[in-house]
Design a protein around this motif. Structure first.
Motif, PDB file in Angstrom:
ATOM      1  N   UNK A   1       0.225  10.102   1.310  1.00 19.79           N
ATOM      2  CA  UNK A   1       0.533   9.031   0.369  1.00 19.79           C
ATOM      3  C   UNK A   1       2.019   9.057   0.042  1.00 19.79           C
ATOM      4  N   UNK A   2       2.603   7.877  -0.073  1.00 20.23           N
ATOM      5  CA  UNK A   2       4.002   7.796  -0.478  1.00 20.23           C
ATOM      6  C   UNK A   2       4.156   8.359  -1.887  1.00 20.23           C
TER       7      UNK A   2
ATOM      8  N   UNK B   1       8.351   6.296  -5.560  1.00 18.24           N
ATOM      9  CA  UNK B   1       8.876   5.396  -4.528  1.00 18.24           C
ATOM     10  C   UNK B   1       8.087   4.102  -4.482  1.00 18.24           C
ATOM     11  N   UNK B   2       6.765   4.201  -4.512  1.00 19.86           N
ATOM     12  CA  UNK B   2       5.963   2.986  -4.438  1.00 19.86           C
ATOM     13  C   UNK B   2       6.157   2.139  -5.693  1.00 19.86           C
ATOM     14  N   UNK B   3       6.284   2.790  -6.825  1.00 23.12           N
ATOM     15  CA  UNK B   3       6.536   2.064  -8.070  1.00 23.12           C
ATOM     16  C   UNK B   3       7.885   1.353  -8.006  1.00 23.12           C
TER      17      UNK B   3
ATOM     18  N   UNK C   1      -3.560   1.605  -3.694  1.00 28.14           N
ATOM     19  CA  UNK C   1      -3.472   3.044  -3.514  1.00 28.14           C
ATOM     20  C   UNK C   1      -4.575   3.489  -2.570  1.00 28.14           C
ATOM     21  N   UNK C   2      -4.230   4.366  -1.650  1.00 30.45           N
ATOM     22  CA  UNK C   2      -5.177   4.819  -0.628  1.00 30.45           C
ATOM     23  C   UNK C   2      -5.766   6.186  -0.931  1.00 30.45           C
TER      24      UNK C   2
ATOM     25  N   UNK D   1       0.817  -1.214   0.000  1.00 34.82           N
ATOM     26  CA  UNK D   1       0.000   0.000   0.000  1.00 34.82           C
ATOM     27  C   UNK D   1       0.847   1.258   0.000  1.00 34.82           C
ATOM     28  N   UNK D   2       0.305   2.335  -0.578  1.00 35.35           N
ATOM     29  CA  UNK D   2       1.042   3.598  -0.628  1.00 35.35           C
ATOM     30  C   UNK D   2       0.594   4.590   0.442  1.00 35.35           C
TER      31      UNK D   2
END
Length: 270
Positions: free
Chosen positions: A121-122, A126-128, A147-148, A113-114
């Motif tokens: 949210x990240x 970075x999350x990718x 994704x939040x 989760x981001x």
């Protein structure tokens, strides 16, 4: 390491004629009991992992507990997907190492989760990068990129598609948008993305059948079952303390001591 056939079987469940309904367990007994109800795949819930340890959920504090639960459940007679919050690190290499540990424990999927504990949210990049690192380390592990944007609010429609596009390009096998319940938006999102869409079930939202008709391919129950079990326990304790009779049709649904004990004797996956 999980057998390749298990990874393939889990991926195939996301391309069936009906959505994969993924119940989330919190211990060996709950996972085994759900498998006995013919659920082919079981997820974990980070809230229950954190609550059992007396730690906050979503704060990156339960890496060890998450891996331990995966080791306990990984050889069960079901396909296991692990809720790993944001990977417990902002270092993609460390997240990839976690993914390897989970796969070695028997997991076929991971949920990343981001959303962050501070309500932000990240960064998309970075999350990718975490997703790409996991896929490079364990190519067959099903990465469900969450994704939040709707869960946290304030960054919805456009931000959601932008993030999901980036996560798919990084190698995500599925995408997850908890908090999204609007049928029109769900339908549009299904048409936009190329990966299976996961929606978090809500008692006040669309039914599983309705979500399937919209094109959703995975429906998670999240922490719902754990919270319901906790609520039932509190309710029963209150009834007993008040001197009110318990049992009857409701009491008949409570597993016996022997039935619960027997869950630990069920065969495990070869």
């Amino acid at each position: 390491m999980t057998d390749l056939a298990a990874f393939t079987a889990f991926s195939a469940l996301h391309h069936a004629s009906t959505p994969l309904l993924l119940p989330n367990a919190w211990d060996h007994a709950s996972a085994t009991a759900l498998a006995e109800q013919d659920f082919p795949a079981i997820g974990t819930t980070s809230l229950a992992v954190a609550a059992a340890a007396g730690l906050p959920d979503g704060a990156g504090a339960t890496r060890a507990e998450t891996v331990l639960l995966a080791r306990r459940l990984g050889s069960g007679p079901y396909l296991l997907s692990v809720d790993a919050e944001g990977g417990f690190s902002d270092d993609p290499a460390e997240v990839a190492e976690l993914a390897r540990e989970l796969a070695d424990a028997g997991a076929v999927g991971i949920n990343l989760e981001d959303g962050r504990s501070d309500g932000t949210l990240a960064p998309v990049e970075l999350h990718a990068a975490k997703i790409a690192a996991v896929k490079a380390e364990v190519p067959h592990l099903f990465v469900n990129a969450r994704t939040d944007t709707y869960w946290l609010g304030g960054q919805e429609a456009a931000a959601t598609t932008r993030r999901l596009d980036a996560y798919q390009q990084a190698g995500a096998d599925g995408v997850f948008v908890p908090g999204l319940a609007d049928s029109t938006v769900i339908s549009a999102l299904v048409k936009h993305i190329d990966a299976p869409l996961n929606i978090l079930y809500s008692p006040s939202g669309p039914t599983v059948a309705r979500l399937g008709a919209l094109g959703v391919q995975r429906v998670s129950l999240g922490s719902l079952l754990y919270r319901a079990a906790l609520g039932a326990a509190l309710g029963l304790a209150a009834e007993i303390r008040a001197g009110r009779p318990v049992g009857g049709s409701g009491g008949a649904q409570v597993p016996t001591y022997a039935q619960v004990q027997n869950l630990s004797e069920r065969p495990r996956r070869p």
